[in-house]
Design a protein around this motif. Structure first.
Motif, PDB file in Angstrom:
ATOM      1  N   VAL A 178       6.134  15.797 -25.080  1.00  0.00           N
ATOM      2  CA  VAL A 178       5.069  15.042 -24.911  1.00  0.00           C
ATOM      3  C   VAL A 178       4.673  14.187 -23.747  1.00  0.00           C
ATOM      4  O   VAL A 178       5.926  13.736 -23.250  1.00  0.00           O
ATOM      5  CB  VAL A 178       4.958  14.167 -26.352  1.00  0.00           C
ATOM      6  N   GLY A 179       3.707  14.355 -22.966  1.00  0.00           N
ATOM      7  CA  GLY A 179       3.409  13.525 -21.830  1.00  0.00           C
ATOM      8  C   GLY A 179       3.479  11.949 -22.235  1.00  0.00           C
ATOM      9  O   GLY A 179       3.374  11.428 -22.991  1.00  0.00           O
ATOM     10  N   PRO A 180       3.228  11.343 -20.865  1.00  0.00           N
ATOM     11  CA  PRO A 180       3.226   9.773 -20.870  1.00  0.00           C
ATOM     12  C   PRO A 180       1.837   9.459 -21.433  1.00  0.00           C
ATOM     13  O   PRO A 180       0.729  10.193 -21.685  1.00  0.00           O
ATOM     14  CB  PRO A 180       3.336   9.266 -19.547  1.00  0.00           C
ATOM     15  N   THR A 181       1.766   8.123 -22.173  1.00  0.00           N
ATOM     16  CA  THR A 181       0.354   7.881 -22.707  1.00  0.00           C
ATOM     17  C   THR A 181      -0.373   7.225 -21.666  1.00  0.00           C
ATOM     18  O   THR A 181       0.124   6.907 -20.623  1.00  0.00           O
ATOM     19  CB  THR A 181       0.767   6.812 -23.893  1.00  0.00           C
ATOM     20  N   PRO A 182      -1.435   7.155 -22.020  1.00  0.00           N
ATOM     21  CA  PRO A 182      -2.581   6.442 -20.968  1.00  0.00           C
ATOM     22  C   PRO A 182      -2.004   5.272 -20.528  1.00  0.00           C
ATOM     23  O   PRO A 182      -1.996   4.742 -19.584  1.00  0.00           O
ATOM     24  CB  PRO A 182      -3.683   6.372 -21.921  1.00  0.00           C
ATOM     25  N   GLU A 203       0.162   1.580 -16.387  1.00  0.00           N
ATOM     26  CA  GLU A 203       1.434   0.765 -15.821  1.00  0.00           C
ATOM     27  C   GLU A 203       2.067   1.444 -14.660  1.00  0.00           C
ATOM     28  O   GLU A 203       2.177   0.538 -13.763  1.00  0.00           O
ATOM     29  CB  GLU A 203       2.159   0.444 -16.908  1.00  0.00           C
ATOM     30  N   LYS A 204       2.181   2.481 -14.678  1.00  0.00           N
ATOM     31  CA  LYS A 204       3.034   3.143 -13.583  1.00  0.00           C
ATOM     32  C   LYS A 204       2.106   3.261 -12.074  1.00  0.00           C
ATOM     33  O   LYS A 204       2.681   2.464 -11.234  1.00  0.00           O
ATOM     34  CB  LYS A 204       3.441   4.500 -13.881  1.00  0.00           C
ATOM     35  N   ARG A 205       0.660   3.232 -12.639  1.00  0.00           N
ATOM     36  CA  ARG A 205      -0.105   3.346 -11.544  1.00  0.00           C
ATOM     37  C   ARG A 205      -0.494   1.798 -10.828  1.00  0.00           C
ATOM     38  O   ARG A 205      -0.269   1.697  -9.418  1.00  0.00           O
ATOM     39  CB  ARG A 205      -1.518   3.766 -11.803  1.00  0.00           C
ATOM     40  N   ASP A 206      -0.331   0.497 -11.746  1.00  0.00           N
ATOM     41  CA  ASP A 206      -0.354  -0.545 -11.378  1.00  0.00           C
ATOM     42  C   ASP A 206       0.962  -0.867 -10.640  1.00  0.00           C
ATOM     43  O   ASP A 206       0.730  -1.685  -9.517  1.00  0.00           O
ATOM     44  CB  ASP A 206      -0.530  -1.475 -12.537  1.00  0.00           C
ATOM     45  N   LEU A 207       2.074  -0.770 -10.886  1.00  0.00           N
ATOM     46  CA  LEU A 207       3.153  -0.906 -10.338  1.00  0.00           C
ATOM     47  C   LEU A 207       3.351  -0.099  -8.945  1.00  0.00           C
ATOM     48  O   LEU A 207       3.787  -0.770  -7.828  1.00  0.00           O
ATOM     49  CB  LEU A 207       4.482  -0.421 -11.087  1.00  0.00           C
TER      50      LEU A 207
END
Length: 55
Positions: free
Chosen positions: A6-10, A15-19
């Motif tokens: 299962v891929g990452p949740t939105p 959160e990853k994009r913000d970091l």
């Protein structure tokens, strides 16, 4: 039997994009520099008791 991947949740993607954006901004603001960028805020020291921090 194994579960399908299962891929990452939105929320995880955001959160990853913000970091990544915070890291990129830090790199741009400190370039050129020899010290690595620290994205996290350190814990306050005793001398910081009078300073009010916001999240």
């Amino acid at each position: 039997m194994t579960k399908p991947h299962v891929g990452p949740t939105p929320e995880e993607i955001k959160e990853k994009r913000d970091l990544e954006e915070a890291l990129e901004e830090g790199l741009e603001e400190t370039f050129p520099g020899s010290d690595p960028v620290n994205v996290t805020q350190p814990a306050p020291s005793r001398g910081d008791r009078h300073v009010k921090r916001t999240d």
